[in-house]
Design a protein around this motif. Structure first.
Motif, PDB file in Angstrom:
ATOM      1  N   LEU A  37      59.068 -25.148 103.679  1.00  0.00           N
ATOM      2  CA  LEU A  37      58.496 -23.948 104.296  1.00  0.00           C
ATOM      3  C   LEU A  37      56.986 -23.970 104.083  1.00  0.00           C
ATOM      4  CD1 LEU A  37      61.084 -21.334 102.976  1.00  0.00           C
ATOM      5  CD2 LEU A  37      60.949 -22.241 105.303  1.00  0.00           C
ATOM      6  N   GLU A  38      56.233 -23.993 105.154  1.00  0.00           N
ATOM      7  CA  GLU A  38      54.770 -24.116 105.027  1.00  0.00           C
ATOM      8  C   GLU A  38      54.143 -22.899 104.371  1.00  0.00           C
ATOM      9  OE1 GLU A  38      52.771 -25.212 108.575  1.00  0.00           O
ATOM     10  OE2 GLU A  38      54.010 -26.983 108.929  1.00  0.00           O
ATOM     11  N   GLU A  39      54.462 -21.711 104.867  1.00  0.00           N
ATOM     12  CA  GLU A  39      53.864 -20.482 104.334  1.00  0.00           C
ATOM     13  C   GLU A  39      54.943 -19.432 104.131  1.00  0.00           C
ATOM     14  OE1 GLU A  39      50.961 -19.429 103.300  1.00  0.00           O
ATOM     15  OE2 GLU A  39      49.866 -21.294 103.614  1.00  0.00           O
ATOM     16  N   PRO A  40      55.693 -19.519 103.043  1.00  0.00           N
ATOM     17  CA  PRO A  40      56.720 -18.486 102.802  1.00  0.00           C
ATOM     18  C   PRO A  40      56.074 -17.100 102.760  1.00  0.00           C
ATOM     19  CG  PRO A  40      56.926 -20.312 101.263  1.00  0.00           C
ATOM     20  CD  PRO A  40      55.617 -20.496 101.971  1.00  0.00           C
ATOM     21  N   ASP A  41      56.576 -16.191 103.579  1.00  0.00           N
ATOM     22  CA  ASP A  41      55.988 -14.846 103.613  1.00  0.00           C
ATOM     23  C   ASP A  41      57.013 -13.801 103.189  1.00  0.00           C
ATOM     24  OD1 ASP A  41      57.612 -15.049 105.782  1.00  0.00           O
ATOM     25  OD2 ASP A  41      56.138 -14.375 107.257  1.00  0.00           O
TER      26      ASP A  41
ATOM     27  N   LEU B 264      56.950 -15.581  88.784  1.00  0.00           N
ATOM     28  CA  LEU B 264      57.933 -15.055  89.718  1.00  0.00           C
ATOM     29  C   LEU B 264      59.155 -14.540  88.968  1.00  0.00           C
ATOM     30  CD1 LEU B 264      57.480 -17.954  92.222  1.00  0.00           C
ATOM     31  CD2 LEU B 264      57.221 -15.564  92.845  1.00  0.00           C
ATOM     32  N   ASP B 265      59.906 -13.648  89.635  1.00  0.00           N
ATOM     33  CA  ASP B 265      61.053 -13.035  88.992  1.00  0.00           C
ATOM     34  C   ASP B 265      62.291 -13.925  89.054  1.00  0.00           C
ATOM     35  OD1 ASP B 265      61.657 -10.769  87.504  1.00  0.00           O
ATOM     36  OD2 ASP B 265      60.884  -9.451  89.066  1.00  0.00           O
TER      37      ASP B 265
ATOM     38  N   TYR C 280      51.328 -12.906  96.244  1.00  0.00           N
ATOM     39  CA  TYR C 280      52.623 -13.566  96.214  1.00  0.00           C
ATOM     40  C   TYR C 280      52.532 -14.977  96.778  1.00  0.00           C
ATOM     41  CZ  TYR C 280      57.601 -13.774  95.726  1.00  0.00           C
ATOM     42  OH  TYR C 280      58.844 -14.140  95.303  1.00  0.00           O
ATOM     43  N   ARG C 281      51.710 -15.171  97.814  1.00  0.00           N
ATOM     44  CA  ARG C 281      51.535 -16.515  98.369  1.00  0.00           C
ATOM     45  C   ARG C 281      50.928 -17.440  97.320  1.00  0.00           C
ATOM     46  NH1 ARG C 281      49.786 -14.014 103.610  1.00  0.00           N
ATOM     47  NH2 ARG C 281      51.605 -14.108 104.960  1.00  0.00           N
ATOM     48  N   HIS C 282      49.980 -16.918  96.532  1.00  0.00           N
ATOM     49  CA  HIS C 282      49.402 -17.718  95.446  1.00  0.00           C
ATOM     50  C   HIS C 282      50.490 -18.108  94.448  1.00  0.00           C
ATOM     51  CE1 HIS C 282      45.295 -17.507  96.663  1.00  0.00           C
ATOM     52  NE2 HIS C 282      45.178 -16.206  96.485  1.00  0.00           N
ATOM     53  N   GLN C 283      51.362 -17.159  94.123  1.00  0.00           N
ATOM     54  CA  GLN C 283      52.442 -17.446  93.183  1.00  0.00           C
ATOM     55  C   GLN C 283      53.346 -18.569  93.699  1.00  0.00           C
ATOM     56  OE1 GLN C 283      53.530 -13.102  93.073  1.00  0.00           O
ATOM     57  NE2 GLN C 283      54.080 -13.625  90.986  1.00  0.00           N
ATOM     58  N   ILE C 284      53.706 -18.484  94.967  1.00  0.00           N
ATOM     59  CA  ILE C 284      54.581 -19.490  95.573  1.00  0.00           C
ATOM     60  C   ILE C 284      53.908 -20.858  95.569  1.00  0.00           C
ATOM     61  CG2 ILE C 284      55.653 -20.259  97.723  1.00  0.00           C
ATOM     62  CD1 ILE C 284      57.231 -18.117  96.443  1.00  0.00           C
TER      63      ILE C 284
ATOM     64  N   ASN D 113      57.367  -3.690  95.249  1.00  0.00           N
ATOM     65  CA  ASN D 113      56.321  -2.866  95.856  1.00  0.00           C
ATOM     66  C   ASN D 113      54.980  -2.986  95.145  1.00  0.00           C
ATOM     67  OD1 ASN D 113      58.129  -1.844  97.777  1.00  0.00           O
ATOM     68  ND2 ASN D 113      58.810  -0.243  96.366  1.00  0.00           N
ATOM     69  N   LYS D 114      54.965  -3.590  93.960  1.00  0.00           N
ATOM     70  CA  LYS D 114      53.726  -3.690  93.181  1.00  0.00           C
ATOM     71  C   LYS D 114      52.974  -4.992  93.441  1.00  0.00           C
ATOM     72  CE  LYS D 114      55.683  -0.867  89.472  1.00  0.00           C
ATOM     73  NZ  LYS D 114      56.017  -0.807  88.029  1.00  0.00           N
ATOM     74  N   ILE D 115      53.572  -5.891  94.222  1.00  0.00           N
ATOM     75  CA  ILE D 115      52.972  -7.205  94.437  1.00  0.00           C
ATOM     76  C   ILE D 115      52.367  -7.292  95.830  1.00  0.00           C
ATOM     77  CG2 ILE D 115      53.386  -9.698  94.493  1.00  0.00           C
ATOM     78  CD1 ILE D 115      55.756  -9.249  92.656  1.00  0.00           C
TER      79      ILE D 115
END
Length: 249
Positions: free
Chosen positions: A71-75, A97-98, A124-128, A117-119
């Motif tokens: 997946l190039e850009e998981p959103d 990540l959780d 999140y993209r940085h985390q992935i 809701n806090k992220i």
């Protein structure tokens, strides 16, 4: 009410049924589809465009990392489901990540959902990206990034920027170059288990240091860092520290 479009990726029937039930108990979640394999998951994610994926790490035909690598850009947000695999958990922690351990606790599931809701999506993209980087190499060097969960944000830090860490109860102060400091909402033990022990050593119950920033060892039991910080060395750890720093003996 806006519903969070949810996809389950799980090949164990019992766990899959449990996840279905947990999703049904959360008013904000709407189950869109269930996948049981890597190939099936990729197609379902493409077709449903989910907001949240509950993703088992180990599937019959591959792993969660195999899905993410294609997946190039998981959103979408991810909550990993695992029976515990040391490498997988370490990779997930690098991205902050959780994850939920099997069998899944109802309360922990609800708390994980509340965090969504806090992220921010950009965070999140940085985390992935950190997860994909670490998950693909199965190793880490000092140029690797780590995602720090601080009191008010998620912050990306390169390992070679960290001078030392100091424990403060359930928090950790991460001291960086140029006198910068980040307060992480995790205890020091969390980072002791996470950071590569080829580069980071625990000198004291309250301190972990980056060996690359050590300037000298003082016989009184103190390490002087290159930024002039003085880090105590516990008496019981003196021999271990000297062994690790043999050129400094």
């Amino acid at each position: 009410m806006l519903h969070i479009k949810t996809v389950i990726i799980e090949d164990e029937p019992a766990i899959r049924k449990e996840l279905e039930w947990l999703v049904s108990q959360e008013k904000t979640l709407k189950l869109e589809a269930i996948a049981t394999s890597v190939a099936n998951a990729l197609q379902i994610i493409k077709n449903t465009k989910p907001d949240l994926v509950l993703m088992d790490i180990q599937l019959a035909d591959g792993t969660a990392f195999d899905i993410l690598s294609q997946l190039e850009e998981p959103d979408f947000h991810i909550i990993f489901i695992t029976a515990f695999n040391h490498f997988a958990i370490k990779a997930i922690k690098y991205g902050a990540l959780d994850y939920l351990l099997k069998p899944i606790d109802n309360e922990e599931f609800s708390l994980a959902i509340q965090k969504l809701n806090k992220i921010e999506q950009s965070d999140y993209r940085h985390q992935i990206n950190v997860l994909k980087e670490y998950g693909s190499t199965k190793s880490v060097d000092m140029n690797s990034n780590i995602c720090i969960t601080s009191l008010d944000c998620l912050q990306m830090i390169r390992l070679n920027e960290i001078v030392y860490l100091s424990g403060d109860g359930s928090y950790t102060q991460i001291h960086l170059e140029n006198n910068k400091k980040v307060t992480a909402s995790k205890p020091l033990k969390y980072y002791e288990e996470l950071l590569p022990d080829d580069y980071f050593i625990r000198t004291h119950q309250s301190y972990i240091v980056n060996k690359n920033f050590i300037d000298k060892y003082m016989r009184i039991g103190v390490l002087v860092m290159k930024d002039l910080s003085e880090i105590p060395v516990a008496t019981r750890r003196k021999d271990f520290i000297l062994e690790q720093l043999s050129p400094l003996k």
